[in-house]
Design an enzyme around this catalytic site. Structure first.
Site, PDB file in Angstrom:
ATOM      1  N   CYS A  13      13.149   0.206 -11.471  1.00  0.00           N
ATOM      2  CA  CYS A  13      12.410   1.453 -11.305  1.00  0.00           C
ATOM      3  C   CYS A  13      11.127   1.411 -12.119  1.00  0.00           C
ATOM      4  O   CYS A  13      11.119   0.983 -13.279  1.00  0.00           O
ATOM      5  CB  CYS A  13      13.280   2.629 -11.730  1.00  0.00           C
ATOM      6  SG  CYS A  13      12.415   4.209 -11.786  1.00  0.00           S
ATOM      7  N   ARG A  36       0.928  -1.938  -4.965  1.00  0.00           N
ATOM      8  CA  ARG A  36       1.327  -1.191  -6.172  1.00  0.00           C
ATOM      9  C   ARG A  36       1.270  -2.135  -7.366  1.00  0.00           C
ATOM     10  O   ARG A  36       1.746  -3.275  -7.294  1.00  0.00           O
ATOM     11  CB  ARG A  36       2.739  -0.643  -6.002  1.00  0.00           C
ATOM     12  CG  ARG A  36       3.340  -0.094  -7.292  1.00  0.00           C
ATOM     13  CD  ARG A  36       4.697   0.532  -7.061  1.00  0.00           C
ATOM     14  NE  ARG A  36       5.569   0.315  -8.209  1.00  0.00           N
ATOM     15  CZ  ARG A  36       6.796   0.803  -8.317  1.00  0.00           C
ATOM     16  NH1 ARG A  36       7.308   1.525  -7.328  1.00  0.00           N
ATOM     17  NH2 ARG A  36       7.532   0.549  -9.386  1.00  0.00           N
ATOM     18  N   GLU A  71       1.031   2.531 -10.774  1.00  0.00           N
ATOM     19  CA  GLU A  71       2.276   3.159 -11.198  1.00  0.00           C
ATOM     20  C   GLU A  71       2.272   3.484 -12.688  1.00  0.00           C
ATOM     21  O   GLU A  71       1.702   2.749 -13.504  1.00  0.00           O
ATOM     22  CB  GLU A  71       3.455   2.230 -10.875  1.00  0.00           C
ATOM     23  CG  GLU A  71       4.818   2.743 -11.299  1.00  0.00           C
ATOM     24  CD  GLU A  71       5.269   4.008 -10.583  1.00  0.00           C
ATOM     25  OE1 GLU A  71       4.549   5.033 -10.665  1.00  0.00           O
ATOM     26  OE2 GLU A  71       6.347   3.975  -9.957  1.00  0.00           O
ATOM     27  N   ASN A 110       1.835   8.974  -8.059  1.00  0.00           N
ATOM     28  CA  ASN A 110       3.281   9.198  -8.017  1.00  0.00           C
ATOM     29  C   ASN A 110       3.654  10.294  -9.005  1.00  0.00           C
ATOM     30  O   ASN A 110       3.573  10.103 -10.217  1.00  0.00           O
ATOM     31  CB  ASN A 110       4.013   7.902  -8.363  1.00  0.00           C
ATOM     32  CG  ASN A 110       5.515   8.056  -8.335  1.00  0.00           C
ATOM     33  OD1 ASN A 110       6.050   9.073  -7.912  1.00  0.00           O
ATOM     34  ND2 ASN A 110       6.209   7.022  -8.792  1.00  0.00           N
TER      35      ASN A 110
END
Length: 299
Positions: free
Chosen positions: A126, A161, A191, A213
């Site tokens: 994650c 990303r 990110e 995000n």
């Protein structure tokens, strides 16, 4: 009735046209096909399909355990249920550059308007956990070039990303974003940015569209759509929010059922049957062929 009327090609064309306007687009995360239809009903511009959500849906952690087949299959189920454009999280591309190429074509076939490929090592984790590792620049650029070379529809969005901010700092993220864009990425997903100023630094560095995000309980503050629009972001996602809200409601309902033996106190928190039937379009099925679908919708 049944599935979306727009073809994947039409969805991609319209999405690219909207992206070219520079107006920010809101992509809440769908955790199943029905929630994608709800996102459309509520007037949002797109649907996001999160790898973390797909993993959680299988009862698995978001550490690269899902397969291309699982992700593409579930993404197809979700995107075909809505007229909105859908973008999917393709993790690290499920392998080496040739696997990345296959991933792109599988996601095209699944009806997506685009995907993002990240620069973490494989297996990934994650993006808001500590201890991430990123690949070297050469490998990151190889993934992007393979994705760009593999697509058959030029409107299919290849987003890169980068997770390097949490590993090597903001300047490394700026530098990598530039190189990813130069390698052919149509858009960049930086990110785990720590502030609006960090998003703005990426915006100043590249000319391609950017995604923000806004995941809860992570490393980024939760900025509003307007705050993000004001610094030039193009897409904002809330990848896991609807799943978290739904699971939170399920926890409270089960606690109530365990404690009292009834869910009567929770009725006003539930989606009414009539609203569910409207969302699913029971009436449309009924009209389609009354010789087969000959039921009455309860009111």
């Amino acid at each position: 009735m049944l599935y979306a009327q727009k073809s994947p090609a039409e969805k991609r064309r319209l999405f690219r046209e909207r992206l070219d306007t520079g107006r920010i687009m809101r992509f809440p995360g769908a955790f199943n096909p029905l929630s994608a239809r709800l996102i459309e009903q509520k007037g949002f511009e797109g649907v996001y399909i999160s790898g973390a959500v797909l993993s959680a849906d299988l009862g698995l952690p978001d550490i690269g355990l899902t397969t291309l087949t699982e992700v593409a299959g579930r993404a197809k189920q979700i995107t075909r249920m809505t007229e909105l454009p859908a973008i999917v999280d393709a993790d690290t591309g499920f392998g080496e550059p040739m696997n990345v190429a296959r991933t792109v074509q599988e996601m095209e076939d699944a009806g997506l308007v685009g995907l993002h490929i990240e620069d973490q090592v494989n297996p990934k984790r994650c993006g808001h956990l500590d201890g991430k590792q990123v690949v070297d620049e050469h490998t990151a650029l190889q993934r992007v070039r393979a994705a760009v070379d593999a697509r058959r529809d030029p409107n299919f969005l290849i987003m890169a990303r980068t997770d390097v901010r949490a590993v090597d700092g903001l300047q490394a993220a700026v530098d990598r974003a530039k190189r990813l864009a130069d390698a052919g990425a149509d858009a960049i997903f930086p990110e785990a940015m720590a502030s609006l100023d960090e998003f703005a630094a990426i915006r100043a560095a590249v000319d391609v569209p950017l995604l923000a995000n806004m995941t809860e309980f992570g490393k980024s503050d939760l900025f509003t759509v307007q705050q993000l629009a004001d610094i030039g972001m193009n897409i904002v996602i809330w990848p896991v929010s609807l799943l978290r809200l739904s699971m939170g409601a399920a926890v409270r309902a089960l606690d109530e059922l365990h404690a009292t033996g009834s869910l009567d106190a929770k009725l006003d928190e539930m989606q009414h049957r009539a609203d569910l039937y409207e969302l699913i379009d029971y009436e449309g099925y009924n009209r389609f062929d009354t010789s087969i679908f000959n039921f009455d919708v309860a009111r």
